[in-house]
Motif scaffolding. Sequence first.
Motif, PDB file in Angstrom:
ATOM      1  N   MET A 122      58.741  -3.440  34.492  1.00  0.00           N
ATOM      2  CA  MET A 122      59.346  -2.270  33.854  1.00  0.00           C
ATOM      3  C   MET A 122      58.536  -1.805  32.638  1.00  0.00           C
ATOM      4  O   MET A 122      58.360  -0.618  32.421  1.00  0.00           O
ATOM      5  CB  MET A 122      60.806  -2.551  33.454  1.00  0.00           C
ATOM      6  CG  MET A 122      61.789  -2.526  34.611  1.00  0.00           C
ATOM      7  SD  MET A 122      61.653  -1.077  35.687  1.00  0.00           S
ATOM      8  CE  MET A 122      62.094   0.248  34.569  1.00  0.00           C
ATOM      9  N   LEU A 167      55.665   0.162  33.855  1.00  0.00           N
ATOM     10  CA  LEU A 167      56.071   1.440  34.457  1.00  0.00           C
ATOM     11  C   LEU A 167      56.471   2.490  33.431  1.00  0.00           C
ATOM     12  O   LEU A 167      56.254   3.674  33.640  1.00  0.00           O
ATOM     13  CB  LEU A 167      57.254   1.210  35.413  1.00  0.00           C
ATOM     14  CG  LEU A 167      56.909   0.732  36.816  1.00  0.00           C
ATOM     15  CD1 LEU A 167      58.198   0.440  37.582  1.00  0.00           C
ATOM     16  CD2 LEU A 167      56.092   1.777  37.568  1.00  0.00           C
ATOM     17  N   ILE A 168      57.103   2.065  32.331  1.00  0.00           N
ATOM     18  CA  ILE A 168      57.603   3.064  31.397  1.00  0.00           C
ATOM     19  C   ILE A 168      56.685   3.278  30.191  1.00  0.00           C
ATOM     20  O   ILE A 168      56.928   4.190  29.404  1.00  0.00           O
ATOM     21  CB  ILE A 168      59.038   2.749  30.901  1.00  0.00           C
ATOM     22  CG1 ILE A 168      59.065   1.434  30.113  1.00  0.00           C
ATOM     23  CG2 ILE A 168      60.028   2.708  32.066  1.00  0.00           C
ATOM     24  CD1 ILE A 168      59.324   1.632  28.654  1.00  0.00           C
ATOM     25  N   CYS A 169      55.641   2.491  30.032  1.00  0.00           N
ATOM     26  CA  CYS A 169      54.770   2.683  28.861  1.00  0.00           C
ATOM     27  C   CYS A 169      54.183   4.094  28.882  1.00  0.00           C
ATOM     28  O   CYS A 169      53.441   4.440  29.797  1.00  0.00           O
ATOM     29  CB  CYS A 169      53.642   1.653  28.839  1.00  0.00           C
ATOM     30  SG  CYS A 169      52.462   1.995  27.510  1.00  0.00           S
ATOM     31  N   GLU A 190      51.865   5.348  27.272  1.00  0.00           N
ATOM     32  CA  GLU A 190      50.406   5.360  27.135  1.00  0.00           C
ATOM     33  C   GLU A 190      49.717   4.832  28.379  1.00  0.00           C
ATOM     34  O   GLU A 190      48.550   5.095  28.603  1.00  0.00           O
ATOM     35  CB  GLU A 190      49.965   4.517  25.933  1.00  0.00           C
ATOM     36  CG  GLU A 190      50.686   4.834  24.631  1.00  0.00           C
ATOM     37  CD  GLU A 190      50.846   6.318  24.408  1.00  0.00           C
ATOM     38  OE1 GLU A 190      49.875   7.068  24.602  1.00  0.00           O
ATOM     39  OE2 GLU A 190      51.964   6.746  24.046  1.00  0.00           O
ATOM     40  N   GLY A 191      50.420   4.020  29.148  1.00  0.00           N
ATOM     41  CA  GLY A 191      49.757   3.366  30.272  1.00  0.00           C
ATOM     42  C   GLY A 191      48.849   2.267  29.781  1.00  0.00           C
ATOM     43  O   GLY A 191      47.825   1.956  30.390  1.00  0.00           O
ATOM     44  N   ILE A 241      49.820  -0.947  29.158  1.00  0.00           N
ATOM     45  CA  ILE A 241      50.256  -2.304  29.493  1.00  0.00           C
ATOM     46  C   ILE A 241      49.730  -2.643  30.883  1.00  0.00           C
ATOM     47  O   ILE A 241      49.803  -1.821  31.805  1.00  0.00           O
ATOM     48  CB  ILE A 241      51.793  -2.430  29.433  1.00  0.00           C
ATOM     49  CG1 ILE A 241      52.257  -2.230  27.990  1.00  0.00           C
ATOM     50  CG2 ILE A 241      52.259  -3.788  29.977  1.00  0.00           C
ATOM     51  CD1 ILE A 241      53.735  -2.440  27.752  1.00  0.00           C
ATOM     52  N   THR A 242      49.156  -3.834  31.001  1.00  0.00           N
ATOM     53  CA  THR A 242      48.626  -4.265  32.295  1.00  0.00           C
ATOM     54  C   THR A 242      49.195  -5.631  32.647  1.00  0.00           C
ATOM     55  O   THR A 242      49.714  -6.331  31.770  1.00  0.00           O
ATOM     56  CB  THR A 242      47.081  -4.390  32.263  1.00  0.00           C
ATOM     57  OG1 THR A 242      46.733  -5.119  31.080  1.00  0.00           O
ATOM     58  CG2 THR A 242      46.412  -3.043  32.243  1.00  0.00           C
ATOM     59  N   ASP A 260      47.393  -3.207  25.357  1.00  0.00           N
ATOM     60  CA  ASP A 260      46.120  -2.846  24.728  1.00  0.00           C
ATOM     61  C   ASP A 260      46.414  -2.125  23.412  1.00  0.00           C
ATOM     62  O   ASP A 260      46.767  -0.943  23.396  1.00  0.00           O
ATOM     63  CB  ASP A 260      45.329  -1.951  25.684  1.00  0.00           C
ATOM     64  CG  ASP A 260      43.920  -1.699  25.172  1.00  0.00           C
ATOM     65  OD1 ASP A 260      43.688  -1.877  23.949  1.00  0.00           O
ATOM     66  OD2 ASP A 260      43.048  -1.331  25.981  1.00  0.00           O
TER      67      ASP A 260
END
Lengths: 291, 87
Positions: B38, B41-43, B45-46, B48-49, B59
Motif C-alpha cells: 500500500m 501504491l499510494i506514494c 512521489e513514487g 518507495i520501492t 528514497d
Amino acid sequence: MSKTLFVPGHTACAGCGQSMGARLVIDAAGPNTIVVNNTGCLEVFSTKYPESAWQVPWIHSLFENAAAVASGVESALKFLGTKDSTNVIVQAGDGGTADIGLQAISGMLERNHDILFVCYDNEAYMNTGIQRSGLTPFDTNTTTSPIGAQSTGNVRPKKPMPEIAAAHGVPYVATASVGFTQDVQRKVKKALSIKGAKYLQIHVPCPLGWRHESSMTIQVAKAAVEAGLYPLVEYEYGKLTAVRQIQPKPVEEYLKLQGRFKHLMKSPEEIKKVQAIADSNIEKYGLKTQA
Amino acid sequence: MFGPLISKPGSSRNNKTGSWRTETKPKLLKQNCIGCKMCLLICPEGCITGAEKNTYACDYLYCKGCGGCAAICPKADIVMIKEESKD
Ligand SMILES: Cc1ncc(C[n+]2csc(CCOP(=O)(O)OP(=O)(O)O)c2C)c(N)n1
Ligand SMILES: [Mg+2]
C-alpha cells in the motif's frame, strides 16, 4: 528506483491525490501508451520545462482541446495500423473536463474513438488557486464561491459528468477514487480492454485546496465514498452495471476532515442539505449493502 | 518543429524534491511489514520501492514527507520521525 512510468522529481504538493491517481493509471496502462494532457496541475507539475516525469510519449496542447488532439492521435495510429497495440489516454482535471474541455470530450465520445478519457476530479480549478468548477460540490468554500454572511459556499451541486458521458452510449464509463487503489487499476485495465470511447472519473483529494493534512489524502478519499458523496459506479453502453456498496456513514464524518467545509460545522441546516445529496445517491444507485 | 519539446523521459529525477521536507520523514521499520504494497501504491512521489515483506525502502532524495505511507500502513510499521534524526 521503482519501475513506475511516472517518476519522482515532479513538483506536486506533498500528499497530492492527483499524482497518486496519475501513477495508478499509467502503471495499470503500461508502456505502450500515449498520453494527451489538458492544462491543469498535473500538466504543470509533471512537465516543468525542460524536464518530464513521464516515461511514455506525452503531449500537452491546450486546456480545451485534449480530447480533440487525442482523437487525432488515435486516428493517426489507426491509419498506421498500430492502434490495437497502443493505448491512448487523455487526462484532465475537473475544470478541463466538465467545463472547458466538455465539447471536445463530447465529440470524442460521440465519434466513439478508441480512447480512455481520465478526469482527475479534485473538485476545483486548483492550479490557478481553488476557483469553483462544475464539479465542485454543494456548499464548498472556494475562492470564487467564498463563504460569508450571505453565503455558505458553492450554490450548485456537482455536474453529473459520469451520466453525461454515459448518455453518449459509449462502451464504458466509471467513477473511482484514490482511496481504493486496486479498484482504480482494475477499472483502467477493464477500460483499456474495451474498444471504443471510455470515460473514467477519479476522485483525488487536494490537501492544499481542500485544506487537510498531507498525510490524510487516502482517508479523506475513502470517507467521501463511505458517506455516499462519491458513488463508485460503472456503466456499459449507457446502462448502470455495477456499484460499490457501502455501509453509509453520516456526511459529517467526511466534511469535518476538511477546511473547505469547516463553516458547515456550525450549521446543522446546511449539513442536512449535504446529507440529502448523499441519501439521494444512496437511493439512486442502490449503494447500501443489504444486511 | 513547434513548441517546447522534452526529449528525455523521466528527467524530472533531476529535481531532488527531498529538500522540500520540513519536519518529518518516514522510517520504514521493516519488522511487521506484510508486503501489502500500500505504501508503494499510494506514494505520490513514487519513491518507495520493494517487493517482499520487510524489504520496502524510501528514497529520501525525493520524499516530500507527506506522511501518507505511515498513515496507510496497516501494521504501523512506518513511523514519521524528526528530520534531524540520524536513523
Ligand atoms: C483557456 C485557458 N483558460 C484558463 C487557463 C488558466 N488555467 C490553467 S490551469 C487552470 C486550472 C485547471 O483546473 P482543473 O482542470 O480542475 O485542473 P487542476 O489544476 O485542478 O488539476 C486554469 C484555469 C488556461 N491555461 N487556458
Ligand atoms: Mg481541478
